[in-house]
Design a protein around this motif. Structure first.
Motif, PDB file in Angstrom:
ATOM      1  N   LEU A 181       1.044  -1.343   0.053  1.00  0.00           N
ATOM      2  CA  LEU A 181       0.397  -0.018  -0.601  1.00  0.00           C
ATOM      3  C   LEU A 181       0.724   0.696   0.039  1.00  0.00           C
ATOM      4  O   LEU A 181       0.711   2.396  -0.628  1.00  0.00           O
ATOM      5  CB  LEU A 181      -1.011  -0.802   0.904  1.00  0.00           C
ATOM      6  N   GLN A 182       2.073   1.904   1.198  1.00  0.00           N
ATOM      7  CA  GLN A 182       2.885   2.452   1.322  1.00  0.00           C
ATOM      8  C   GLN A 182       3.414   3.100  -0.306  1.00  0.00           C
ATOM      9  O   GLN A 182       3.777   3.863  -1.109  1.00  0.00           O
ATOM     10  CB  GLN A 182       3.887   2.512   2.040  1.00  0.00           C
ATOM     11  N   GLN A 185       1.135   3.791  -3.050  1.00  0.00           N
ATOM     12  CA  GLN A 185       0.362   5.775  -2.856  1.00  0.00           C
ATOM     13  C   GLN A 185       1.821   6.397  -2.912  1.00  0.00           C
ATOM     14  O   GLN A 185       1.414   7.842  -4.094  1.00  0.00           O
ATOM     15  CB  GLN A 185       0.500   5.700  -1.304  1.00  0.00           C
ATOM     16  N   GLU A 186       3.139   5.936  -3.109  1.00  0.00           N
ATOM     17  CA  GLU A 186       3.988   6.995  -3.170  1.00  0.00           C
ATOM     18  C   GLU A 186       3.992   6.725  -4.850  1.00  0.00           C
ATOM     19  O   GLU A 186       4.880   7.767  -5.301  1.00  0.00           O
ATOM     20  CB  GLU A 186       5.256   6.201  -2.663  1.00  0.00           C
ATOM     21  N   ASN A 188       1.577   6.591  -7.500  1.00  0.00           N
ATOM     22  CA  ASN A 188       0.832   7.886  -6.996  1.00  0.00           C
ATOM     23  C   ASN A 188       0.665   9.087  -7.067  1.00  0.00           C
ATOM     24  O   ASN A 188       0.238   9.671  -8.009  1.00  0.00           O
ATOM     25  CB  ASN A 188      -0.757   7.067  -6.643  1.00  0.00           C
ATOM     26  N   ARG A 189       1.292   9.069  -6.200  1.00  0.00           N
ATOM     27  CA  ARG A 189       1.654  10.614  -6.200  1.00  0.00           C
ATOM     28  C   ARG A 189       2.672  10.818  -7.016  1.00  0.00           C
ATOM     29  O   ARG A 189       2.722  12.120  -7.259  1.00  0.00           O
ATOM     30  CB  ARG A 189       2.431  10.974  -4.281  1.00  0.00           C
ATOM     31  N   HIS A 463      -6.613   4.714  -8.608  1.00  0.00           N
ATOM     32  CA  HIS A 463      -5.912   4.192  -7.445  1.00  0.00           C
ATOM     33  C   HIS A 463      -6.384   4.002  -6.204  1.00  0.00           C
ATOM     34  O   HIS A 463      -6.097   3.505  -5.249  1.00  0.00           O
ATOM     35  CB  HIS A 463      -5.189   5.844  -6.907  1.00  0.00           C
ATOM     36  N   THR A 464      -7.677   3.995  -6.258  1.00  0.00           N
ATOM     37  CA  THR A 464      -8.604   4.591  -5.104  1.00  0.00           C
ATOM     38  C   THR A 464      -9.055   2.622  -4.983  1.00  0.00           C
ATOM     39  O   THR A 464      -8.334   2.091  -3.798  1.00  0.00           O
ATOM     40  CB  THR A 464      -9.599   4.350  -5.080  1.00  0.00           C
ATOM     41  N   ASP A 467      -5.580   0.997  -4.530  1.00  0.00           N
ATOM     42  CA  ASP A 467      -5.303   0.595  -2.703  1.00  0.00           C
ATOM     43  C   ASP A 467      -6.119   0.501  -1.733  1.00  0.00           C
ATOM     44  O   ASP A 467      -5.484  -1.038  -0.813  1.00  0.00           O
ATOM     45  CB  ASP A 467      -5.431   2.494  -2.059  1.00  0.00           C
TER      46      ASP A 467
END
Length: 513
Positions: A181-182, A185-186, A188-189, A463-464, A467
């Motif tokens: 997950l981490q 998210q990175e 995606n950022r 991205h949801t 995640d």
């Protein structure tokens, strides 16, 4: 607007081969990073030719390759030609090839070379002028995720991400979308700092398969199935992706990743979401995503992961009449690696429709045969007015969606055996794409690349969804990471004994595909 017109305009299941509904990409180019890789050679380049051969690309369509090779445009053309001749689905036509090849360009360079991206920007501008691509350009990142940040920053620095009110710029990302997950998210950022959310297309090629899309048609276009598609009638669901091959030359990617991250987090959880979702208000992208996200947010992990999950690693054995080596003997695999090549897990979906119905997901390499399927297994009839001898072989009704190979749908039910006495046995009723339709199904990448060029996003997860998928898998991965060993299973079998024991605890068995 008539119902037929609404369907043609808004239904993402429409068949591009139907001339009334045909979708043709407008002026554009595709810039392909990772053009020397297996995915490009076996899937992407042939898919582009097949789209051109079907008349779905504009005459000025252009393809730009970017790689660390000392090639000219014609050298790149030879690479594309060889890939097309070997792997294209449609027949080779010289006239189509000549038109397509006129738009080939190649830019040599590395991802950290600003001069190479400046040359790429100049090449793109020239395509706008010479080929009429109109400022519309898609960037396909068929590269390791560790390089995404560098490439995106270079694209932004060189002005390649800037479209206009009349043009678009899009980015296509291949899985894996992170390794937890981490990291997801990175990742995606990083991407969203450069491209707006509606310009990001995450490819899960399973969502481009005809049979996966047909699952929506099966459920929502037929009154026959939806009334029984719930916990009142369904006993459990099995979703299987089995491969009969080993890791081949992918040890550098696969070792440390494993079957669950490679397949369950994306392909199988997407299939679960499509199987369990409620009817969307429309087949528009936002409506489809909303229903899938609801399902994934309602997935509940079992309390005892030791009893409700299984993992294994293939050992040496016999497959296809040949003796094959085990995972630990594969080139590039570390000594004592505990990376799983088989993973199985039970999940529950806490919704009114599915309360109490377990979903069993499994995937593995070096299994009995190659097959991907979704099996919806129904409860037994509450009362059978037959003797035990009359129904000795009678099993549970099932609807099985075969994703690959031999795409189609099988229904299993009980029927009387011809004769003078009452004897009921299981029979199957089968629908096969190859027998029912005269036209062969397009490859998944054909559909998905065309959707990107058209800006049609229903089949691409946001991205949801990514995640939520990692939130489901991460606790399982953390539990497995604490285990010191991994179960072995002989190549050519259907996985470790622990997977059968997992099902037996629930009083069930795995289907034999």
């Amino acid at each position: 607007m008539s119902p037929a017109r609404v369907s043609a305009t808004h239904n993402p299941l429409r068949d591009p081969a139907d001339k009334r509904l045909q979708r043709i990409a407008g002026p554009c180019s595709l810039v392909l990073f990772g053009v020397t890789g297996d995915l490009a050679r076996k899937k992407l380049l042939p898919a582009i030719y097949d789209l051109a051969n079907r008349g779905l690309l504009p005459p000025g369509f252009s393809l730009v390759g970017f790689a660390r090779r000392d090639w000219e445009d014609q050298d790149f053309g030879k690479v594309v030609y060889e890939a097309v001749k070997e792997h294209a689905r449609t027949p080779f036509r010289e006239a189509v090839w000549r038109t397509l090849a006129e738009g080939f360009r190649f830019v040599p360079g590395t991802f950290d070379d600003p001069a190479a991206f400046d040359l790429l920007a100049e090449t793109v501008r020239e395509l706008d002028e010479e080929r009429g691509t109109g400022g519309n350009h898609a960037f396909y990142l068929s590269i390791p995720p560790g390089s995404f940040s560098t490439v995106c920053q270079q694209l932004q620095r060189s002005g390649l991400t800037e479209g206009s009110d009349e043009s678009w710029r899009r980015v296509i990302i291949e899985k894996p979308f992170g390794h937890d997950l981490q990291s997801a998210q990175e990742l995606n950022r990083i991407i969203e700092e450069v491209f707006p959310q509606d310009a990001i297309f995450r490819i899960d090629h399973y969502l481009g398969k005809e049979t996966v899309q047909n699952l929506l048609a099966l459920r929502f276009a037929n009154q026959l199935f939806e009334p029984v598609w719930n916990s009142h009638y369904v006993d459990h669901v099995q979703i299987t992706m089995a491969e009969d091959i080993g890791i081949g030359g992918r040890a550098g990617y696969y070792d440390g990743i494993g079957a669950a991250r490679d397949v369950i987090q994306n392909h199988l959880l997407q299939l679960l979401a499509l199987t369990a979702m409620e009817e969307p208000t429309s087949f528009e992208a936002d409506a489809l995503r909303a229903e899938k996200e609801k399902v994934l947010s309602c997935v509940r992990l079992p309390k005892d992961l030791g009893r409700a999950t299984a993992r294994g690693q293939y050992a040496a054995g016999w497959q296809g009449g040949e003796q094959v080596r085990g995972y630990l003997q594969e080139d590039g695999v570390g000594d004592g690696s505990t990376t799983e090549t088989y993973a199985a897990v039970r999940l529950d979906v806490d919704t009114r429709r599915w309360a109490g119905v377990p979903f069993y997901l499994r995937t593995g390499k070096r299994l009995g045969r190659r097959v991907t399927e979704i099996a919806v297994v129904f409860k037994r009839a509450p009362h059978l007015p037959f003797t035990d001898t009359e129904t000795e072989e009678l099993g549970q009704n099932a609807v099985v969606i075969r994703v690959q190979p031999d795409e189609g749908i099988t229904m299993r039910f009980g029927a009387k055996v011809p004769g003078n006495q009452m004897e009921v046995r299981d029979v199957t009723m089968d629908f096969g794409y190859g027998r029912a339709f005269t036209e062969t199904s397009p490859e998944a990448y054909e559909r998905l690349i065309l959707d990107v060029l058209l800006g049609d996003p229903p089949l691409f997860p946001r991205h949801t969804e990514v995640d939520l998928s990692w939130q489901i898998l991460d606790p399982i991965e953390r539990y497995w990471a604490k285990q010191k060993t991994v179960d072995q299973y002989p190549a050519g079998t259907w996985g470790p004994d622990s997977a059968d024991e997992m099902m037996a605890r629930d009083g069930r068995t795995w289907r034999m595909p």
